[in-house]
Scaffold this motif. Structure first.
Motif, PDB file in Angstrom:
ATOM      1  N   GLN B  29      52.530 -16.910  78.657  1.00  0.00           N
ATOM      2  CA  GLN B  29      53.752 -16.005  78.116  1.00  0.00           C
ATOM      3  C   GLN B  29      53.110 -15.792  76.618  1.00  0.00           C
ATOM      4  O   GLN B  29      52.363 -16.543  76.022  1.00  0.00           O
ATOM      5  CB  GLN B  29      55.010 -16.745  77.953  1.00  0.00           C
ATOM      6  N   LYS B  30      53.546 -14.698  76.066  1.00  0.00           N
ATOM      7  CA  LYS B  30      53.338 -14.187  74.576  1.00  0.00           C
ATOM      8  C   LYS B  30      54.546 -13.655  73.994  1.00  0.00           C
ATOM      9  O   LYS B  30      55.354 -13.329  74.674  1.00  0.00           O
ATOM     10  CB  LYS B  30      52.181 -13.615  74.464  1.00  0.00           C
ATOM     11  N   VAL B  31      54.811 -13.861  72.664  1.00  0.00           N
ATOM     12  CA  VAL B  31      55.791 -13.263  71.935  1.00  0.00           C
ATOM     13  C   VAL B  31      55.253 -12.287  71.228  1.00  0.00           C
ATOM     14  O   VAL B  31      54.189 -12.291  70.232  1.00  0.00           O
ATOM     15  CB  VAL B  31      56.387 -14.329  71.027  1.00  0.00           C
ATOM     16  N   GLY B  32      55.939 -11.111  71.206  1.00  0.00           N
ATOM     17  CA  GLY B  32      55.307 -10.073  70.360  1.00  0.00           C
ATOM     18  C   GLY B  32      56.667  -9.242  69.618  1.00  0.00           C
ATOM     19  O   GLY B  32      57.549 -10.019  69.455  1.00  0.00           O
ATOM     20  N   ASN B  33      56.252  -8.162  69.449  1.00  0.00           N
ATOM     21  CA  ASN B  33      57.783  -7.468  68.813  1.00  0.00           C
ATOM     22  C   ASN B  33      57.837  -5.973  69.366  1.00  0.00           C
ATOM     23  O   ASN B  33      56.930  -5.536  69.915  1.00  0.00           O
ATOM     24  CB  ASN B  33      57.349  -7.281  67.103  1.00  0.00           C
ATOM     25  N   SER B 391      67.010 -22.618  59.036  1.00  0.00           N
ATOM     26  CA  SER B 391      65.836 -22.283  59.570  1.00  0.00           C
ATOM     27  C   SER B 391      64.722 -21.986  58.438  1.00  0.00           C
ATOM     28  O   SER B 391      63.458 -21.899  58.650  1.00  0.00           O
ATOM     29  CB  SER B 391      65.789 -20.978  60.497  1.00  0.00           C
ATOM     30  N   GLY B 392      65.455 -21.631  57.253  1.00  0.00           N
ATOM     31  CA  GLY B 392      64.756 -21.027  56.213  1.00  0.00           C
ATOM     32  C   GLY B 392      63.715 -22.421  55.725  1.00  0.00           C
ATOM     33  O   GLY B 392      62.764 -22.331  54.962  1.00  0.00           O
ATOM     34  N   THR B 393      64.189 -23.321  56.121  1.00  0.00           N
ATOM     35  CA  THR B 393      63.352 -24.602  55.672  1.00  0.00           C
ATOM     36  C   THR B 393      62.119 -24.800  56.476  1.00  0.00           C
ATOM     37  O   THR B 393      61.237 -25.487  56.085  1.00  0.00           O
ATOM     38  CB  THR B 393      64.317 -26.237  55.994  1.00  0.00           C
ATOM     39  N   ALA B 394      62.027 -23.975  57.606  1.00  0.00           N
ATOM     40  CA  ALA B 394      60.804 -23.813  58.263  1.00  0.00           C
ATOM     41  C   ALA B 394      60.082 -22.624  57.538  1.00  0.00           C
ATOM     42  O   ALA B 394      58.955 -22.814  57.030  1.00  0.00           O
ATOM     43  CB  ALA B 394      60.921 -23.580  59.761  1.00  0.00           C
ATOM     44  N   CYS B 395      60.654 -21.553  57.613  1.00  0.00           N
ATOM     45  CA  CYS B 395      60.028 -20.305  56.979  1.00  0.00           C
ATOM     46  C   CYS B 395      61.138 -19.291  56.875  1.00  0.00           C
ATOM     47  O   CYS B 395      61.842 -19.099  57.914  1.00  0.00           O
ATOM     48  CB  CYS B 395      58.858 -19.748  58.117  1.00  0.00           C
ATOM     49  N   ALA B 396      61.020 -18.415  55.821  1.00  0.00           N
ATOM     50  CA  ALA B 396      62.114 -17.485  55.661  1.00  0.00           C
ATOM     51  C   ALA B 396      61.682 -16.335  56.417  1.00  0.00           C
ATOM     52  O   ALA B 396      62.901 -15.637  56.648  1.00  0.00           O
ATOM     53  CB  ALA B 396      61.781 -17.123  54.313  1.00  0.00           C
ATOM     54  N   THR B 509      51.939 -19.326  65.620  1.00  0.00           N
ATOM     55  CA  THR B 509      52.329 -18.163  64.815  1.00  0.00           C
ATOM     56  C   THR B 509      51.890 -18.492  63.579  1.00  0.00           C
ATOM     57  O   THR B 509      51.392 -17.603  62.668  1.00  0.00           O
ATOM     58  CB  THR B 509      53.575 -17.913  65.101  1.00  0.00           C
ATOM     59  N   PHE B 510      52.272 -19.767  62.950  1.00  0.00           N
ATOM     60  CA  PHE B 510      52.169 -19.806  61.635  1.00  0.00           C
ATOM     61  C   PHE B 510      50.763 -19.959  61.113  1.00  0.00           C
ATOM     62  O   PHE B 510      50.351 -19.317  60.444  1.00  0.00           O
ATOM     63  CB  PHE B 510      52.797 -21.277  61.303  1.00  0.00           C
ATOM     64  N   ILE B 511      50.131 -20.622  61.986  1.00  0.00           N
ATOM     65  CA  ILE B 511      48.601 -20.621  61.747  1.00  0.00           C
ATOM     66  C   ILE B 511      47.880 -19.590  61.629  1.00  0.00           C
ATOM     67  O   ILE B 511      47.079 -19.296  60.879  1.00  0.00           O
ATOM     68  CB  ILE B 511      47.895 -21.822  62.639  1.00  0.00           C
ATOM     69  N   LEU B 512      48.121 -18.673  62.862  1.00  0.00           N
ATOM     70  CA  LEU B 512      47.627 -17.364  62.872  1.00  0.00           C
ATOM     71  C   LEU B 512      47.907 -16.336  61.826  1.00  0.00           C
ATOM     72  O   LEU B 512      46.941 -15.726  61.042  1.00  0.00           O
ATOM     73  CB  LEU B 512      47.708 -17.044  64.230  1.00  0.00           C
ATOM     74  N   GLU B 513      49.213 -16.281  61.808  1.00  0.00           N
ATOM     75  CA  GLU B 513      49.721 -15.358  60.536  1.00  0.00           C
ATOM     76  C   GLU B 513      49.245 -15.584  59.187  1.00  0.00           C
ATOM     77  O   GLU B 513      48.680 -15.098  58.585  1.00  0.00           O
ATOM     78  CB  GLU B 513      51.062 -15.052  60.659  1.00  0.00           C
ATOM     79  N   ALA B 514      49.892 -17.087  58.568  1.00  0.00           N
ATOM     80  CA  ALA B 514      49.783 -17.519  57.244  1.00  0.00           C
ATOM     81  C   ALA B 514      48.225 -17.747  57.141  1.00  0.00           C
ATOM     82  O   ALA B 514      47.663 -17.386  56.238  1.00  0.00           O
ATOM     83  CB  ALA B 514      50.446 -18.489  57.208  1.00  0.00           C
ATOM     84  N   GLY B 515      47.470 -18.225  58.211  1.00  0.00           N
ATOM     85  CA  GLY B 515      45.914 -18.678  58.302  1.00  0.00           C
ATOM     86  C   GLY B 515      45.202 -17.622  57.961  1.00  0.00           C
ATOM     87  O   GLY B 515      44.182 -17.671  56.981  1.00  0.00           O
TER      88      GLY B 515
END
Lengths: 77, 699
Positions: B29-33, B391-396, B509-515
């Motif tokens: 599976q994958k998540v997109g927009n 949830s903002g405590t994870a990511c805004a 997602t975090f690693i790829l995007e923020a990374g």
């Protein structure tokens, strides 16, 4: 003067008689808040707002101001 | 390769739709927009027999085809548009066995759009406990469909469901309800105006325009058919809902029996405590406290390990490829430090998402909404703002996207604007390293001072969010009506598979995007720190040897390296802003960290790591970032990281709007640049002033 859901006490059951106010969100109707269905006050938050209801086997929480728009007949048990 | 069967998963929220999706697709599976909007699009592939594959699309949860949010609108847009490439061959309507009645409302609507539909009754394993028995033959006959009884928890019924999908062509497309019976006169007129169109489809289009007004369709132009006012349309929708419930009740009278005496009432037992006027709040607070203590205590072990492993790796590269010159240095000091700065987040982000997904899955999150609504409303927020704020405590970014289910625009806007104050995971590494440096060890009531400081920072962030909401509530004027309806789902033990997949997906997602950003900035920084514009930089060795002829060996190398950094591009940039940040207690090196953090906060630690490893010779014994920072001194020999400068830095990061991605999301969700710009300026100003006051008092 007719009773509304806002007048229910914890545990009390009633039958919905009217919910035609335009200010009642459609979503609530879809959850079963329709004339003829049974509603029970399940739990209240502090200051009785919001209130947690069992409407037609759906469990929902709504605010007092919305609850005051839904007319009911009490079920005497 | 044969054509894939296109399957859409549709269902009410809290019916275990995601569990069915996970059971069908597993890791495929994958998540997109969705194009143009930030609604998550979850897709996956499911292998059926004989090499046939099904493409599964998990649509956002909705109670009906009357959309009241962007998420719900996605479902309707797709189902109305036969030309859409995702238009399903077959729809699976996932329903909860405990509330079949309400779930069937949506089912009948989908059926009436003449889409082949399978009724999936999930959580079938709960039937005996709840005293429910079903007559599937009657249900299948009356609803003109196939029914699959499924239990994702027990992994029952999935194979059978796959068979049904494979044979979708045999499904009936006969509608459930004759649309014209809703209102004979109205629909007769409608039919006259559009003789070639499907009546129910027309009706959905018309009622959507009234409610939502954003559906873009080229197939039907209904604007010339405006015979009803908004309230009259609403009355028609009400009539439709009643008609459908009548139809459903008739079927369930024979198709379902419920023996209430067998039902165990876990809900009322738990809710008597968990939503109690006092205990409810005590428990909520206690849960939050536990989460922070656990994140702090458990995550530090793998984090220290990651930190030292990357230091070792960088060292190994340097010693294995000696004399490799610039390239070796770029890899060791730029890239490896940069990647280390990303990887170090993994333990905490994973833990945080673990807790959030457990709270969501168990049904507890809705109780928090219920408990907090009244309090939040005083500040112009909604009980539903609690979920974004938590949830903002994870990511805004996901948090701001989660505001979509707040019905009231003003409450939603305020939530969007204040959510970035909550302590996101990107602030965590900054906090952790500074806390470790300046807050003494020791315990108070079993909690370490360091954990308590962290807890305080979370509370300050939350407090500032609420305070700003209060002010915004006074400033912003709107005349929107307040709507608040939230379902209270039954309590469930979270499914391990769902939790694990959520944690994996969010962390990835975090690693790829923020990374990407962190790595790019690390490399740019390294280049800026390794080159300089002036003679001072290029002739550093000569200058230092001349000025300090007595120095030799390591001390000399360090002096040269420091001198070089000071005269590099980045050094000059830091020096330029130094007068502005001096009053906050920062030197020019921290200044560089602060500047680069405006791209993304998490860059801070990586930046300092890069700067300090460039700034020191390779002979240091202790190479972890923390130790390097602890050794930093001002020109006069005072330590750089003291309690005063540390607290000032913590507060600056607590309030400043340092995240480009969040600004981009706010722009998208509010559809204007006005709000993100206001957010950026206001938050940064608040941060500067508060950090200034804190440092001046404490120093």
């Amino acid at each position: 003067m007719s009773l509304t859901i806002a007048d229910l006490k914890k545990g009390e059951r009633a039958i919905i008689t009217d919910c035609s106010s335009i200010d009642i969100p459609l979503k609530l109707l879809e959850m079963g808040c329709l004339p003829g269905n049974v509603v029970q006050l399940f739990q209240v938050a502090p200051f009785r707002d919001p209130i947690y209801l069992n409407i037609n086997d759906s469990f929902v929480a709504i605010r007092k101001e919305t609850a005051a728009l839904i007319l009911i007949d009490m079920i005497n048990e | 390769m044969s054509k894939q069967i296109k399957v859409a998963l549709i269902g009410n929220p809290n019916t275990g739709k995601t569990s069915v999706f996970n059971a069908l697709t597993g890791l495929n599976q994958k998540v997109g927009n969705y194009p143009g909007i930030t609604v998550d699009k979850k897709e996956g592939v499911c292998k059926l027999s004989r090499g046939v594959k099904a493409h599964i699309l998990d649509l956002p949860g909705t109670y009906s085809l009357n959309a009241s949010s962007l998420d719900e609108n996605v479902v309707i847009e797709l189902l109305l548009n036969k030309k859409d490439k995702d238009y399903p061959d077959v729809a699976l309507i996932i329903s909860d066995v405990e509330n079949l009645k309400r779930n069937l409302l949506l089912f009948t609507q989908i059926k009436d759009l003449k889409i082949p539909a399978i009724l999936v009754i999930n959580m079938a394993d709960r039937m005996p406990k709840k005293g429910i028995s079903l007559n599937l033959e009657i249900l299948e006959h009356e609803l003109k469909t196939k029914v699959a009884l499924v239990s994702t928890r027990k992994n029952d019924g999935i194979q059978f469901l796959k068979k049904l999908i494979e044979n979708f062509k045999t499904l009936s497309t006969e509608p459930c309800l004759d649309t014209s019976t809703i209102d004979e006169e109205y629909f007769a007129n409608l039919k006259k105006a559009f003789p070639n169109q499907d009546l129910y489809k027309l009706w959905v289009v018309i009622s959507q325009d009234a409610n939502f007004g954003k559906i873009d369709r080229n197939s039907v132009n209904v604007s010339r058919f405006k015979t009803k006012t908004k309230s009259e349309l609403k009355r028609l929708q009400q009539k439709e809902t009643i008609k459908r419930y009548q139809f459903i009740n008739e079927i369930l009278k024979v198709g379902q029996t419920v023996d209430k005496s067998k039902a165990t009432d876990l809900r009322s037992k738990l809710d008597n405590i968990l939503t109690h006027k006092i205990w409810g709040y005590v428990i909520f607070f206690w849960i939050l406290l536990t989460i922070f203590q656990v994140i702090y205590d458990w995550a530090t072990i793998p984090m220290d390990l990651i930190d030292s492993s990357f230091a070792l790796l960088a060292d190994w590269v340097k010693t294995t490829f000696p004399g490799g010159g610039k390239l070796t240095n770029l890899v060791a000091e730029g890239i490896i430090s940069g990647i280390g700065g990303i990887v170090i987040f993994i333990p905490q982000i994973a833990f945080l998402f673990l807790f959030i997904s457990v709270l969501e899955e168990s049904g507890y999150m809705s109780r928090v909404v219920f408990l907090m609504d009244r309090v939040m409303r005083r500040f112009g927020l909604s009980g539903k703002s609690v979920v974004p704020l938590i949830s903002g405590t994870a990511c805004a970014i996901p948090a701001i996207m989660a505001t979509r289910n707040i019905e009231n625009w003003k409450e939603r806007l305020i939530t969007i604007l204040v959510t970035p104050f909550t302590t996101c995971s990107a602030r965590l590494p900054v906090y952790l390293i500074i806390i470790a440096l300046v807050i003494p060890e020791g315990r108070f009531l079993g909690l370490s001072y360091q954990a308590l400081t962290l807890m305080m920072l979370y509370l300050i962030g939350f407090g500032m969010a609420v305070l700003s909401a209060y002010i915004l509530n006074k400033i912003l004027k709107t005349n929107y009506k307040t709507f608040f309806v939230i379902e209270m789902p039954s309590y469930k033990i979270p499914l391990l598979k769902n939790v694990v997949l959520t944690v994996l997906e969010k962390t990835k997602t975090f690693i790829l995007e923020a990374g990407k950003i962190i790595l790019a900035i690390s490399v740019v920084l390294w280049i800026l720190a390794s080159y300089g514009p002036s003679k001072n930089f290029n002739d550093a060795e000569v200058i230092i040897q001349k000025s300090f002829p007595a120095l030799t060996g390591e001390v000399l190398d360090n002096k040269i390296a420091a001198y070089k950094l000071e005269h590099s591009f980045i050094g000059r940039l830091g020096k330029t802003i130094e007068p502005a940040i001096r009053p906050l207690g920062y030197d020019w090196k921290i200044g560089i960290g602060v500047i680069t953090s405006f791209a993304a906060r998490e860059v801070f630690v990586g930046t300092l790591a890069t700067i300090y490893s460039v700034g020191s010779s390779s002979e240091d014994n202790d190479k972890t970032i923390k130790n390097r920072m602890a050794q930093e001194v001002h020109d006069n020999g005072d330590k750089v990281f003291t309690l005063a400068s540390g607290i000032s830095l913590l507060l600056f990061y607590a309030f400043a709007m340092q995240c480009m991605s969040t600004l981009a999301i706010v722009k998208r969700e509010t559809n204007s640049w006005k709000w993100p710009i206001i957010q950026l300026l206001a938050m940064s100003l608040i941060a500067y002033v508060i950090a200034l006051i804190a440092f001046q008092i404490l120093k």
